[in-house]
Design an enzyme around this catalytic site. Structure first.
Site, mmCIF file in Angstrom:
data_model
loop_
_atom_site.group_PDB
_atom_site.id
_atom_site.type_symbol
_atom_site.label_atom_id
_atom_site.label_comp_id
_atom_site.label_asym_id
_atom_site.label_seq_id
_atom_site.Cartn_x
_atom_site.Cartn_y
_atom_site.Cartn_z
ATOM 1 N N GLU A 80 7.034 3.978 -6.522
ATOM 2 C CA GLU A 80 7.184 1.808 -6.325
ATOM 3 C C GLU A 80 6.639 1.588 -7.403
ATOM 4 O OE1 GLU A 80 9.649 2.299 -2.087
ATOM 5 O OE2 GLU A 80 7.306 1.827 -2.536
ATOM 6 N N ASP A 111 9.515 5.876 4.279
ATOM 7 C CA ASP A 111 11.418 6.725 3.683
ATOM 8 C C ASP A 111 11.727 8.356 4.010
ATOM 9 O OD1 ASP A 111 11.850 3.924 4.305
ATOM 10 O OD2 ASP A 111 12.932 4.283 2.172
#
Length: 389
Positions: free
Chosen positions: A143, A159
Site C-alpha cells: 500500500e 487483512d
C-alpha cells in the site's frame, strides 16, 4: 485500500503534529522497481490501483492513470489491467504519478486476479469469501500514497499474510530505508506458528487443493468468515475494564505533546470515561467486542481527534495484551507485548518473523512505530522485493 489505512497519513499528522516539507519538488513520476527474488517459476502479474483527483482508477507501467468506467449490478468483470511482472531473478520498473492516493500494488503468482466493477466503483479481491474467484490464487499487495509530502509505502498484514515482500524507498540523498523483510523460512514459520498455537488460530491458514498454503487470514476476517471465535478477547477485555474501576489509566497519545494526558476510569455501568487534565470528559468507551478489537473499529472507531487518539491507543494495547497491566499507554517496549495467553497471536507471530520486528499486524500497529512502513519526504525511487518462499 481500507479506510483505516487510507486515514493513516491524516491520523499520523494529528498525532505527531508534523507537516512534511520536501527540500525540492517531488518527481512527477516516481520509479518503483519490483524485484523478484521469490525463487518461484510462476509468472508474476502486477496491478497498480489508486485514487487520483478524487477518482478511482488504475495506472499502467508508464505511469498513466485511467479512471474506471462502466460497471453493473451484479458486478461485471473489469478490464484486464495487469502489467507483466519480472521473472525469477529479474526486475520491472513501473512509474507512480504524483498525487496518487490510497494506492495498492498487487502482485499475483501464476494466475491473473479477477476484479469487478459496479456503478459505484471497483470490487477488489476478497479471498476470505469462499465464493471469491481469487480464493485459491497466490497474491498479496503493498500500500502507498505519493504526494508532495513524499512517499509512504508499506507492506500490510491487516487483512492477510501471503506473499513475503520487503519495501524500500531511496531519498534524494541516496539513503535507503527498508522494512518488511522476513527472516529465513519466515513464511513457513508463520503458518506453522498459527497451526501450532491451537484453538482457532490454525483455521486462519488457507490451503488450496494442490497443497499450497496460500494465506493466513487476520482474525477479524476469520470472525467474519465464521472460522474464528467471536468471543476470543471477551474475558480479557472484561478484566481490563474492571481493573480501571479502581485504578487510573493514563493515556498519552500525542508523541510531541507529552503533557497532553487523558485519565480513564470505568464507571459502575462498565463504561470507561476519559477526562483531560482540566477534568472535562472527552471520550467514553463501552467494552468492545472481539470483532471491534481485531478490526480497531466499532466501539473503538478512531476519528482524527482526541477520541480517535485514545481509541487507537486502547486498540493497540488490547492487541498487545498490555491494557490492564501497564497503566500508562501507549507502551513502546516490544518486550512487554504479546506476553499473555490471550493476545493477538497472529500479529505476535508475524512480528517475531520479521528481520526488524516490524509489521502491520493490525490497523493501528503504527502506535509506537511498530508498523512495516517506509516514508521519505523527498524520494527519488522505491522498490518492492518479492523475497524467497
Amino acid at each position: 485500500m481500507r479506510t483505516r489505512l487510507l486515514s493513516w497519513l491524516a491520523a499520523t499528522a494529528v498525532l505527531l503534529g508534523v507537516t512534511a516539507v520536501p527540500a525540492q519538488a517531488a518527481p512527477s513520476l516516481l520509479p518503483l522497481t519490483v524485484t523478484n527474488n521469490s525463487g518461484r517459476a510462476d509468472q508474476v502479474h502486477l496491478y497498480v490501483l489508486g485514487v487520483y483527483n478524487g477518482r478511482l482508477g488504475h495506472v499502467n507501467a508508464a505511469g498513466a492513470f485511467t479512471p474506471w468506467s462502466g460497471g453493473g449490478n451484479p458486478p461485471v468483470p473489469a478490464p484486464d489491467v495487469s502489467i507483466a511482472g519480472p521473472g525469477q531473478g529479474g526486475s520491472r520498473t513501473l512509474n507512480i504519478p504524483i498525487n496518487l492516493a490510497g494506492g495498492r500494488l498487487y502482485m499475483s503468482f501464476g494466475e491473473k486476479l479477477k476484479f469487478f466493477l459496479t456503478p459505484d466503483g471497483l470490487v477488489q479481491p476478497a479471498p476470505w469469501n469462499p465464493s471469491d474467484p481469487n480464493r485459491n490464487i497466490l497474491f498479496d499487495w503493498s500500500e502507498f500514497t505519493y504526494n508532495n509530502g513524499g512517499l509512504w509505502l508499506n507492506s500490510s498484514q491487516v487483512d492477510m499474510f501471503s506473499v513475503p515482500h520487503a519495501v524500500e524507498v531511496t531519498a534524494s540523498t541516496g539513503q535507503v530505508k527498508k522494512t518488511g523483510e522476513l527472516v529465513g523460512n519466515g513464511r513457513n514459520r508463520i503458518f506453522d506458528g498459527l497451526r501450532n498455537q491451537g484453538g482457532d488460530w490454525g483455521r486462519l491458514v488457507h490451503t488450496r487443493p494442490d497443497g499450497t498454503r496460500v494465506r493466513a487470514l487476520a482474525p477479524r476476517l476469520g470472525i467474519e468468515s465464521g472460522i474464528f471465535g467471536g468471543t476470543y478477547f471477551d474475558s480479557y477485555t472484561q478484566s481490563a475494564w474492571n481493573t480501571y474501576r479502581t485504578t487510573d489509566l493514563t493515556v498519552v497519545p500525542y508523541e510531541n505533546e507529552p503533557g497532553k494526558k487523558f485519565i480513564g476510569r470505568t464507571d459502575g455501568g462498565g463504561v470507561m470515561h476519559f477526562t483531560n487534565t482540566a477534568g472535562a470528559r472527552v471520550a467514553s468507551f463501552q467494552q468492545p467486542s472481539s470483532r471491534d478489537i481485531f478490526g480497531c473499529d466499532g466501539r473503538l472507531a478512531a476519528p482524527n481527534n482526541d477520541i480517535g487518539a485514545i481509541a487507537r491507543t486502547l486498540c493497540a494495547a488490547l492487541h498487545r495484551s498490555t491494557l490492564g497491566f501497564l497503566h500508562t499507554q501507549p507502551t513502546v517496549n516490544p518486550a512487554e507485548f504479546y506476553t499473555r495467553a490471550i493476545t493477538d497471536h497472529y500479529s505476535k507471530i508475524i512480528h517475531a518473523n520479521m528481520v526488524d520486528g516490524k509489521a502491520y499486524g493490525f490497523a493501528f500497529d503504527d502506535v509506537g512505530h511498530f508498523e512495516s512502513l517506509v516514508h521519505d519526504g523527498n524520494p527519488r525511487s522505491a522498490r518492492v522485493v518479492l523475497t524467497p518462499f
